[in-house]
Design a protein around this motif. Sequence first.
Motif, short mmCIF file in Angstrom:
data_model
loop_
_atom_site.label_atom_id
_atom_site.label_comp_id
_atom_site.label_asym_id
_atom_site.label_seq_id
_atom_site.Cartn_x
_atom_site.Cartn_y
_atom_site.Cartn_z
N VAL A 27 -1.78 -0.92 8.02
CA VAL A 27 -2.28 -1.98 7.13
C VAL A 27 -1.94 -1.63 5.68
CG1 VAL A 27 -4.35 -3.11 6.22
CG2 VAL A 27 -4.07 -2.81 8.69
N LEU A 28 -2.10 -0.37 5.30
CA LEU A 28 -1.77 0.04 3.94
C LEU A 28 -0.28 -0.20 3.65
CD1 LEU A 28 -2.51 1.36 1.22
CD2 LEU A 28 -1.98 3.57 2.29
N ALA A 29 0.58 0.16 4.59
CA ALA A 29 2.03 -0.05 4.40
C ALA A 29 2.36 -1.53 4.25
CB ALA A 29 2.80 0.56 5.56
N VAL A 30 1.75 -2.37 5.06
CA VAL A 30 1.99 -3.82 4.98
C VAL A 30 1.42 -4.37 3.67
CG1 VAL A 30 1.49 -6.05 6.06
CG2 VAL A 30 2.15 -4.09 7.47
N LEU A 31 0.24 -3.89 3.28
CA LEU A 31 -0.38 -4.33 2.03
C LEU A 31 0.52 -3.99 0.84
CD1 LEU A 31 -2.88 -5.43 0.48
CD2 LEU A 31 -3.73 -3.07 0.45
N ILE A 32 1.06 -2.79 0.81
CA ILE A 32 1.93 -2.39 -0.29
C ILE A 32 3.21 -3.23 -0.30
CG2 ILE A 32 3.38 -0.50 -1.17
CD1 ILE A 32 0.98 1.35 -0.36
N ALA A 33 3.78 -3.47 0.89
CA ALA A 33 4.98 -4.31 0.98
C ALA A 33 4.68 -5.73 0.48
CB ALA A 33 5.51 -4.35 2.40
N ALA A 34 3.53 -6.28 0.85
CA ALA A 34 3.15 -7.63 0.40
C ALA A 34 2.95 -7.65 -1.11
CB ALA A 34 1.89 -8.10 1.12
N GLN A 35 2.34 -6.60 -1.66
CA GLN A 35 2.16 -6.55 -3.11
C GLN A 35 3.50 -6.46 -3.82
OE1 GLN A 35 -0.96 -4.42 -5.03
NE2 GLN A 35 -1.99 -4.03 -3.08
N ASN A 36 4.40 -5.62 -3.31
CA ASN A 36 5.70 -5.48 -3.96
C ASN A 36 6.53 -6.76 -3.85
OD1 ASN A 36 5.13 -2.92 -4.84
ND2 ASN A 36 6.18 -1.90 -3.16
N ALA A 37 6.26 -7.58 -2.83
CA ALA A 37 6.93 -8.88 -2.68
C ALA A 37 6.21 -9.98 -3.45
CB ALA A 37 7.01 -9.24 -1.20
N HIS A 38 5.08 -9.63 -4.09
CA HIS A 38 4.24 -10.60 -4.82
C HIS A 38 3.78 -11.72 -3.89
CE1 HIS A 38 5.87 -9.32 -9.04
NE2 HIS A 38 5.60 -8.31 -8.26
N ASP A 39 3.45 -11.35 -2.67
CA ASP A 39 3.01 -12.29 -1.62
C ASP A 39 1.48 -12.37 -1.62
OD1 ASP A 39 2.41 -13.69 0.68
OD2 ASP A 39 3.46 -12.32 2.03
N VAL A 40 0.94 -13.26 -2.44
CA VAL A 40 -0.51 -13.37 -2.59
C VAL A 40 -1.18 -13.70 -1.25
CG1 VAL A 40 -2.40 -14.62 -3.70
CG2 VAL A 40 -0.36 -14.02 -5.01
N ASN A 41 -0.62 -14.63 -0.49
CA ASN A 41 -1.24 -14.99 0.79
C ASN A 41 -1.20 -13.83 1.78
OD1 ASN A 41 -1.92 -17.58 -0.05
ND2 ASN A 41 0.07 -18.39 0.55
N GLY A 42 -0.12 -13.07 1.78
CA GLY A 42 -0.05 -11.89 2.64
C GLY A 42 -1.09 -10.86 2.26
N VAL A 43 -1.25 -10.62 0.96
CA VAL A 43 -2.28 -9.68 0.48
C VAL A 43 -3.67 -10.20 0.84
CG1 VAL A 43 -3.36 -8.68 -1.58
CG2 VAL A 43 -0.85 -8.73 -1.36
N LYS A 44 -3.89 -11.48 0.58
CA LYS A 44 -5.22 -12.07 0.84
C LYS A 44 -5.60 -11.92 2.31
CE LYS A 44 -7.86 -16.31 0.18
NZ LYS A 44 -7.82 -17.68 -0.35
N SER A 45 -4.64 -12.06 3.21
CA SER A 45 -4.94 -11.96 4.64
C SER A 45 -5.40 -10.56 5.04
CB SER A 45 -3.73 -12.37 5.47
OG SER A 45 -2.72 -11.37 5.42
N MET A 46 -5.10 -9.56 4.22
CA MET A 46 -5.50 -8.19 4.52
C MET A 46 -6.80 -7.79 3.84
SD MET A 46 -1.85 -6.34 4.61
CE MET A 46 -0.86 -7.57 3.78
N LEU A 47 -7.32 -8.66 3.00
CA LEU A 47 -8.58 -8.38 2.32
C LEU A 47 -9.75 -8.81 3.19
CD1 LEU A 47 -7.67 -9.64 -1.26
CD2 LEU A 47 -7.49 -7.31 -0.36
#
Length: 145
Positions: free
Chosen positions: A24-44
């Motif tokens: 989850v941390l790896a995916v969260l970091i990848a989503a943040q680096n892609a500026h993918d707000v919806n991807g980040v939000k889904s992990m919160l």
Amino acid sequence: MNSQPATVRQPKRSTRGLWAVTAVLAVLIAAQNAHDVNGVKSMLWDSPDMLWFGRNVENRGRDAVADRFREYYQGTWHLEPDMSQFHVAVISNDVMQILVPIVFTRGLPGQPSQDNKFLISQTFVHDANGWHVASIMPIANTQLK
């Protein structure tokens, strides 16, 4: 990003959870680096108690935290974790706390970016939908002892 944690403190029964949190941390970091707000939000964590405390500002709740990320993504925002310094503490089968130094490259829109290193403390909780980030706390002192 090195995918192998340096130090892992957990009972054997939580090995599956440990690797899930690391993923989850790896995916969260990848989503943040892609500026993918919806991807980040889904992990919160979908709770009013979800917390991100940074830059002396408290953000509570999944929507408020996602909105704060959206603001930051307007400028430069990139994370590089040092997974060789990754630490995890298993609090229970459903709660884990991680610490990892991360270099943030960040800057306001149109402004030069700066690199800053923080020790990031995140709490992960497990619910019926999997593991989610329940809190994010950057710490300026990155020295783990």
